[in-house]
Scaffold this active site. Structure first.
Site, PDB file in Angstrom:
ATOM      1  N   GLY A 187       0.820  -1.210   0.000  1.00 60.23           N
ATOM      2  CA  GLY A 187       0.000   0.000   0.000  1.00 60.23           C
ATOM      3  C   GLY A 187       0.850   1.255   0.000  1.00 60.23           C
ATOM      4  CG  ASP A 188       3.298   2.360   3.317  1.00 59.80           C
ATOM      5  OD1 ASP A 188       2.896   3.472   3.675  1.00 59.80           O
ATOM      6  OD2 ASP A 188       3.255   1.363   4.049  1.00 59.80           O
ATOM      7  CB  THR A 189       5.390   0.263  -2.664  1.00 62.62           C
ATOM      8  OG1 THR A 189       6.164  -0.163  -1.542  1.00 62.62           O
ATOM      9  CG2 THR A 189       6.313   0.410  -3.862  1.00 62.62           C
TER      10      THR A 189
END
Length: 416
Positions: A187-189
């Site tokens: 999700g962060d990436t």
């Protein structure tokens, strides 16, 4: 202060983003991954990190990622990838003088990256209106859990929550079992990659159309939701709620993981001509020629039968044997790679996807290469990931501060 640690051959290529000045205020993954990507293609990335807090003896300053997962010489080896090509300045943004230095840095920057909770920068006197007035050309990337607007904007949000709200976690795992994570902070990436795209579009608008700077507002859950394919159209049109399907690709057949004598292989036999070749390889030509299996719709209706036929063929064979026969027949297939498999794979090496990098402590470590690959201005590793505050003095000197001024700021704790 240690000198920057250049990497061999790093200065020979002019990066596509050479001359771009980026200020990175983010921590951990989403914001810093965007800074990493811009830095690999030539941008000068100045990372602002908090100094150690004297009120908390023993607490480490800097980006918490420095201490995540496995450490070497007291620093995460993950850090060596995430923060290469960056300069570190230790600056207390809760301090008025620290905030003033940040404004001076941002006044000369092209891009500002931040992934704090909405309102944090405003509380430090670093909100968009203030910074835009100071630097009308500034492009500001803001990554947060739920975005800068909406009823959830003030809620804390991490990548894992974005994956859940974006619909991804519901689809991961085996049917009827607890949802699982993908194994990385996807999700962060995804948010970082959307942010990078937004930054490049804003810079293009500024350069080609003469527009001013602007804000890129990326929410973690929206970045995940954006890659969820037909999830919402299928619900809208048919009321269908897509569910977890393990290793299969629902509605697309045959495409699954199949057990071999020594592990698993993934086989994607879902193209019409590929399917016929696959059936020939496994000794089931009657399935390959069946009229109702000539299109995906018919194959999806008989997916259990097809998976069973393929599984019966792979089970007594080794992975190497299966991949060899499928490769000869031009059927897409692959083993499930571990870190060891990747590290030893000649294709990764041939495409420079495993690089030897020297840390600022003098150790050599293998790290992932750079994506994407540009033919004229490829990405490079120009310098190793910095120690906390390695570049404080040089960055402040570039702002015109004399050594005495820097010493006074350090004495007050505004910089470190």
């Amino acid at each position: 202060m240690k000198a920057p640690h250049p990497q061999p051959g790093a200065a020979s290529i002019q990066g596509a983003l050479s001359g771009l000045r980026v200020i990175e205020m983010g921590q951990l993954i989403a914001g810093p991954f965007c800074g990493k990507t811009l830095g690999e293609f030539g941008a000068d990335v100045i990372k602002i990190e908090p100094p150690a807090d004297p009120a908390r003896p023993g607490a480490n300053g800097g980006d918490p990622l420095r201490n995540w997962r496995m450490l070497q010489d007291g620093t995460s080896v993950w850090w060596q990838v995430q923060s290469r090509n960056k300069r570190s300045i230790a600056l207390d943004l809760r301090d008025a003088e620290g905030q003033d230095i940040a404004r001076r840095l941002i006044a000369e920057a092209d891009v500002l990256i931040e992934n704090f909770r909405p309102g944090t920068l405003e509380g430090w006197g670093l909100g968009w209106e203030t910074l835009h007035a100071l630097n009308p050309r500034l492009v500001m990337l803001r990554i947060s859990g739920y975005g800068q607007t909406g009823p959830y904007r003030d809620l804390p949000g991490f990548g894992a929550i974005g994956e859940a709200m974006g619909g991804l976690r519901h689809l991961t795992g085996e049917p009827g079992r607890v949802p699982v994570r993908t194994g990385i902070s996807i999700g962060d990436t995804l948010a970082a990659l959307h942010g990078t795209i937004g930054v490049l579009m804003a810079l293009y608008h500024r350069a080609v159309h003469g527009g001013p700077g602007q804000v890129i507002d990326v929410a973690l859950h929206e970045a995940v939701f954006n890659v969820m394919e037909s999830l919402i159209p299928e619900y809208s049109a048919f009321g269908a709620v897509r569910e977890a399907a393990g290793s299969a690709l629902p509605g697309i057949a045959p495409s699954n993981a199949y057990r071999c004598a020594d592990g698993y292989v993934l086989i994607a036999g879902n193209g019409d001509s590929i399917f016929r070749r696959l059936m020939d390889v496994i000794g089931r030509p009657e399935l390959g020629s069946a009229p109702d299996l000539q299109s995906n719709a018919g194959r999806a209706a008989r997916v259990d039968e097809l998976d069973a036929a393929i599984g019966d063929w792979t089970l007594p064979r080794t992975i190497a044997e299966v991949l060899g026969k499928l490769g000869e027949a031009r059927v897409p297939a692959g083993r499930v790679y571990t870190a060891k498999d990747i590290h030893e794979d000649p294709h990764y090496r041939a495409r420079d996807m495993i690089l030897r990098q020297t840390t600022r402590d003098g150790r050599e470590i293998d790290v992932p290469g750079i994506v994407p690959k540009l033919s004229l201005t490829p990405g490079t590793v120009r310098s190793a990931a910095p120690h906390l505050g390695d570049d404080t003095d040089s960055v402040l000197a570039e702002l015109g501060l004399a050594s005495g001024d820097i010493a006074a700021l350090r004495e007050k704790g505004a910089v470190a």
